[in-house]
Design an enzyme around this catalytic site. Structure first.
Site, PDB file in Angstrom:
ATOM      1  N   GLY A   1      14.960 -21.109  35.114  1.00  0.00           N
ATOM      2  CA  GLY A   1      14.911 -20.298  34.277  1.00  0.00           C
ATOM      3  C   GLY A   1      13.291 -19.634  33.369  1.00  0.00           C
ATOM      4  O   GLY A   1      12.521 -21.471  34.579  1.00  0.00           O
TER       5      GLY A   1
ATOM      6  N   VAL B   1      14.537 -22.656  28.261  1.00  0.00           N
ATOM      7  CA  VAL B   1      15.829 -21.830  27.703  1.00  0.00           C
ATOM      8  C   VAL B   1      16.857 -22.740  27.319  1.00  0.00           C
ATOM      9  O   VAL B   1      17.821 -22.628  27.370  1.00  0.00           O
ATOM     10  CB  VAL B   1      16.313 -20.840  28.601  1.00  0.00           C
ATOM     11  CG1 VAL B   1      14.984 -19.244  28.433  1.00  0.00           C
ATOM     12  CG2 VAL B   1      16.125 -21.773  30.136  1.00  0.00           C
TER      13      VAL B   1
ATOM     14  N   LYS C   1      16.726 -26.241  29.605  1.00  0.00           N
ATOM     15  CA  LYS C   1      17.288 -26.346  31.127  1.00  0.00           C
ATOM     16  C   LYS C   1      17.456 -27.786  31.132  1.00  0.00           C
ATOM     17  O   LYS C   1      18.169 -27.875  31.350  1.00  0.00           O
ATOM     18  CB  LYS C   1      16.617 -26.116  32.001  1.00  0.00           C
ATOM     19  CG  LYS C   1      16.410 -24.688  32.597  1.00  0.00           C
ATOM     20  CD  LYS C   1      15.269 -23.784  33.371  1.00  0.00           C
ATOM     21  CE  LYS C   1      13.712 -24.766  33.553  1.00  0.00           C
ATOM     22  NZ  LYS C   1      13.139 -23.890  32.244  1.00  0.00           N
TER      23      LYS C   1
ATOM     24  N   SER D   1       8.586  -4.139  41.951  1.00  0.00           N
ATOM     25  CA  SER D   1       9.579  -3.731  40.886  1.00  0.00           C
ATOM     26  C   SER D   1       8.847  -2.399  39.840  1.00  0.00           C
ATOM     27  O   SER D   1       8.724  -2.255  39.284  1.00  0.00           O
ATOM     28  CB  SER D   1       9.974  -4.590  39.964  1.00  0.00           C
ATOM     29  OG  SER D   1       8.704  -5.328  39.499  1.00  0.00           O
TER      30      SER D   1
ATOM     31  N   LYS E   1      14.631  -8.551  32.462  1.00  0.00           N
ATOM     32  CA  LYS E   1      13.938  -7.403  31.989  1.00  0.00           C
ATOM     33  C   LYS E   1      14.358  -6.341  31.278  1.00  0.00           C
ATOM     34  O   LYS E   1      13.955  -5.869  31.088  1.00  0.00           O
ATOM     35  CB  LYS E   1      13.688  -6.126  33.287  1.00  0.00           C
ATOM     36  CG  LYS E   1      12.353  -6.702  34.585  1.00  0.00           C
ATOM     37  CD  LYS E   1      13.368  -5.915  36.403  1.00  0.00           C
ATOM     38  CE  LYS E   1      11.908  -7.122  36.885  1.00  0.00           C
ATOM     39  NZ  LYS E   1      12.336  -6.009  38.543  1.00  0.00           N
TER      40      LYS E   1
END
Length: 827
Positions: free
Chosen positions: A351, A355, A357, A719, A762
């Protein structure tokens, strides 16, 4: 004799008096014994003995490495006594008085009359001593010539420097100024040396049996002088202590319950150690190896705390959100409760930074009741960091895995392998390849460190790896780990994390209390949306720290001035005129200071205070302003720092039909752009797309420039295809793309939309940008389950399978086709 010169004063003396063009034979120096005890005396200058020797420096040898030092070969002239020290810097200079004047003995007759019997006795013993020495040695032959040619009054000083004597005995001879006293002190020393040599010759007689030889050696140690006796006793004590240490080490090895192969290796090394003298360099290496083997936790383990409810509560208290990670830990606990011998899994948390971890790994260890050890792998490029060095190398040591087990003292800790995606590779090997055995549950029960060279069981260790992306992790290593995605947080999750954990932590670090500062939810939301743009919460924590520092200044100023709390008031003029008892509101840090306010009221951080502390907002919502003309669309991108929105801009001009791409694009995005323009050219008539001259050939006499803003940032990935198609369709049709829609997906040449990764990141980026609709591939519908409920409630998801669906969703009222227009009837 040779004297070593290494103190600053003596070094300066040699430089200034013996090495600067002065003849050595014309410079007389004083040599005085150093009688200072270094264990009790700590002054810089050495203690001066009462009597010294005047000497000539015959030779000076020096070197500058590793530090400047000299060696002098000096010959003695006479004794002197220090009368007065004249100066001590840069080197000691003293006024002296000469003591022995041998030249005053006017004739041999006077010397024979005064000391004839003593000198003859001394000479006889000296000859006897020299005869017992090996005549083939050049120094012995020179000594025989000295006895014949040297005046007898010099013999006590010469023989004292040859026979074995202690420092105290040498000082006694030096202090013996009178010749008679000197002879009397030296004769017993000669006799002792002669007796010692006689015993030595007897021990070398092959007719003596071993028992008599041992008995004959014992009095030799007693007669060998004070220094020799002391050294002999010390050596015996050291041998006894070392023997005791080896016995204790052997007992420790046998009691640590190591496997049979490792025990055999240790006992073999133990036998070698006992036969090895301490002076050998390998002795220390072998002992260090055996001590490490005895300290490793071969069978020592901690007891797991297998209370599922308590673990769930502890994880919820320590971390907000992260449902997938918590569920996986609880699954491991449940299976461990049902089956006690479960091997430790290999988890990999992937990640963006910030965040949590690493902190989750620490909480897992706390939940299980296990020891925790963190190994930072960022920048490691030597495989010996993992596997250790061979013991044949100088300075060899075990790897980080074995060192970590030694530190925690148990064989089932939680190992956190931090930043496993940032391992390097160099001439020293590939550490990622060395991790293959460590992180394979089917192999790590027999992990072999190069230093140990025996197998160690790592199957009970719970390995947790952290990474920002799996792209840089080798495929073989990634295959051995169970990857758990740790996506970024939504705005609501960040607000909860801030008010549950971050604000309390920052108040504690800055010495503030909740009674002194209040940060409302609206202020936290503003910091999140306008001052930070990240997937984690590190920048948010730094901004909260800046707010706390500003408040700490106000509180400290208020306490310093007359013992009152200096605090700012609100900016409203009428409220500033109100009395303290009439102002019930918390104080606002943005206004001027007013010491009349009651000190117990907290400082409120609102919009104005935030602007004064953090400055103007760093990020403004610009989506609606940038979509006010055709040729602009919003795409969604994934980065290691989380999801981001990405603008795609296109323009056309007269030219030769060239397609220009800018914005630091990778090969994948360049191919997507060529796919998009080819699909639009092939469907130009169907969708009534024409260039500036009205031709359906879109590149006829037209150049197209496609740009992705933030040109300094490298962009790549499959993408952006649907965003490019939508942008170009807007350019050629002259219609505006809806300002509240973002999209992601890859395309094919036939117009199909393919699935992409990073959907949650996203979507969270689109939610942060206050967009309302998100276009995603239909095959990514399963990924919507990971998105928080409140985010799904605020957004409308449009699932598309073809580019036609994309265009109909991206434009208000749909995208028209030629078959849909009304035709006039000819009837």
């Amino acid at each position: 004799m040779r004297c070593s010169v290494d103190t600053p004063g003596n070094t300066e003396l040699v430089r200034s008096r013996l090495l600067r063009g002065t003849s050595l034979k014309s410079t007389i120096i004083g040599v005085i014994p150093n009688t200072r005890d270094p264990a009790t005396d700590s002054e810089q200058l050495p203690a001066l003995h009462r009597i010294g020797t005047a000497a000539l420096a015959v030779q000076v040898v020096g070197s500058n490495w590793p530090k400047p030092h000299y060696t002098l070969l000096v010959t003695g002239l006479c004794r002197f006594q220090v009368a007065q020290v004249l100066k001590e810097r840069p080197y000691p200079v003293a006024e002296v008085e000469q003591l022995d004047r041998l030249e005053e003995l006017s004739s041999k007759a006077e010397f024979q009359e005064a000391l004839g019997e003593l000198s003859e006795k001394f000479y006889k013993y000296a000859v006897q001593l020299v005869e017992m020495l090996d005549g083939s040695v050049p120094a012995v032959a020179k000594l025989k010539r000295l006895l014949d040619n040297l005046p007898k009054e010099f013999l006590p000083d010469v023989l004292t420097s040859i026979i074995r004597t202690s420092n105290e005995e040498k000082l006694q001879i030096l202090d013996a100024v009178e010749l008679e006293e000197r002879f009397k002190v030296t004769i017993p020393l000669l006799l002792r040396q002669i007796e010692g040599l006689k015993l030595l010759h007897k021990t070398r007689n092959p007719k003596l049996d071993d028992e008599k030889r041992i008995i004959a050696i014992r009095p030799l140690r007693k007669l060998g002088g004070g220094a020799a006796k002391q050294h002999s006793l010390e050596s015996t004590d050291d041998d006894d202590e070392d023997s005791d240490d080896n016995i204790l080490l052997e007992k420790k090895i046998k009691s640590c319950s190591m496997p049979e192969p490792a025990l055999k290796v240790c006992m073999k090394e133990m036998k070698r150690l006992k036969k090895m003298p301490q002076s050998m360099p390998e002795y220390v290496l072998t002992r260090n190896y055996l001590e490490l083997m005895s300290e490793l936790p071969w069978s020592k383990s901690s007891t797991d705390r297998l209370d599922i409810r308590a673990a769930r509560i502890l994880l919820d208290n320590d971390h907000y959100a992260m449902a997938k990670l918590k569920r996986r830990v609880l699954e491991y606990l449940a299976v461990r409760q049902l089956k006690n011998n479960l091997k430790g899994p290999i988890l990999c948390f992937v990640g963006p930074p910030g965040v949590g971890k690493t902190s989750v790994g620490r909480s897992i260890a706390k939940t299980l009741g296990r020891e925790f050890h963190r190994i930072a792998l960022g920048g490691v490029c030597d495989q010996s960091d993992i596997r250790g060095h061979r013991r044949t190398y100088v300075g060899s040591m075990p790897g980080r895995i074995i060192n970590g087990l030694k530190s925690v003292g148990v064989n089932n800790p939680v190992f956190l392998l931090d930043e496993v995606d940032k391992l390097g590779k160099s001439l020293q090997g590939d550490p990622a390849a060395a991790l293959l055995e460590v992180l394979d549950p089917e192999q790590n029960h027999s992990f072999t460190d190069h230093y140990l060279n025996v197998a160690f069981d790592l199957s009970q260790v719970l390995f947790i790896a952290t990474a920002n992306t799996t792209a840089t992790i080798p495929a073989a290593l990634l295959d051995r780990m169970e990857v758990l995605e740790v996506p970024g947080y939504s705005q609501e999750e960040k607000i909860e994390i801030a008010h549950r954990h971050l604000i309390a932590k920052q108040l504690s670090q800055h010495g503030l209390t909740p009674e002194q500062i209040q940060i409302p939810t609206d202020t936290t939301l503003e910091i999140i949306t306008r001052y930070t743009r990240e997937a984690g919460v590190r920048s948010l924590e730094r901004r909260l720290g800046a707010v706390c520092r500003a408040v700490a200044v106000k509180v400290a100023e208020g306490q310093h001035r007359d013992g009152k709390s200096e605090t700012p008031d609100v900016t409203d003029a009428e409220d500033r005129k109100a009395k303290p008892s009439e102002d019930p509101r918390p104080r606002d840090i943005s206004g001027p200071a007013d010491l009349s306010l009651p000190p117990e009221m907290p400082i409120l951080i609102d919009h104005h205070a935030l602007k004064d502390i953090l400055g103007a907002p760093m990020y403004e919502t610009e989506v609606f302003e940038r979509l006010n003309q055709p040729g602009v669309a919003i795409g969604l991108a994934w980065t290691p720092l989380g999801g981001e929105i990405m603008f795609v801009e296109a323009s056309r001009m007269d030219g030769e039909g060239q397609l220009t791409l800018t914005g630091q694009l990778g090969d994948v995005m360049k191919e997507s752009a060529h796919l998009a323009i080819s699909w639009l050219r092939s469907n130009a008539k169907k969708y009534r797309l024409c260039n500036a001259s009205g031709s359906f050939d879109l590149l006829d006499s037209n150049d197209i420039h496609l740009h992705f803003p933030a040109g300094a940032v490298t962009k790549d990935g499959p993408s952006a295809g649907v965003a490019i198609v939508t942008c170009l369709a807007s350019l050629f049709s002259g219609r505006l793309v809806s300002s509240d829609v973002a999209m992601t997906g890859e395309i094919t040449l036939r117009g199909l939309v393919l699935p992409v990764g990073g959907i949650k990141d996203k979507v969270l980026a689109a939610h942060r940008a206050k967009l309302k609709r998100v276009i995603i591939p239909q095959r990514n519908e399963k990924d919507l389950e990971e998105i928080p409920v409140n985010v799904r409630r605020d957004l409308t998801f449009i699932l598309v399978g073809t580019l036609e669906d994309v265009l109909n969703a991206a434009f208000d009222g749909g995208f028209f086709k030629m078959g849909q227009e009304l035709l006039n009837s000819k009837l």
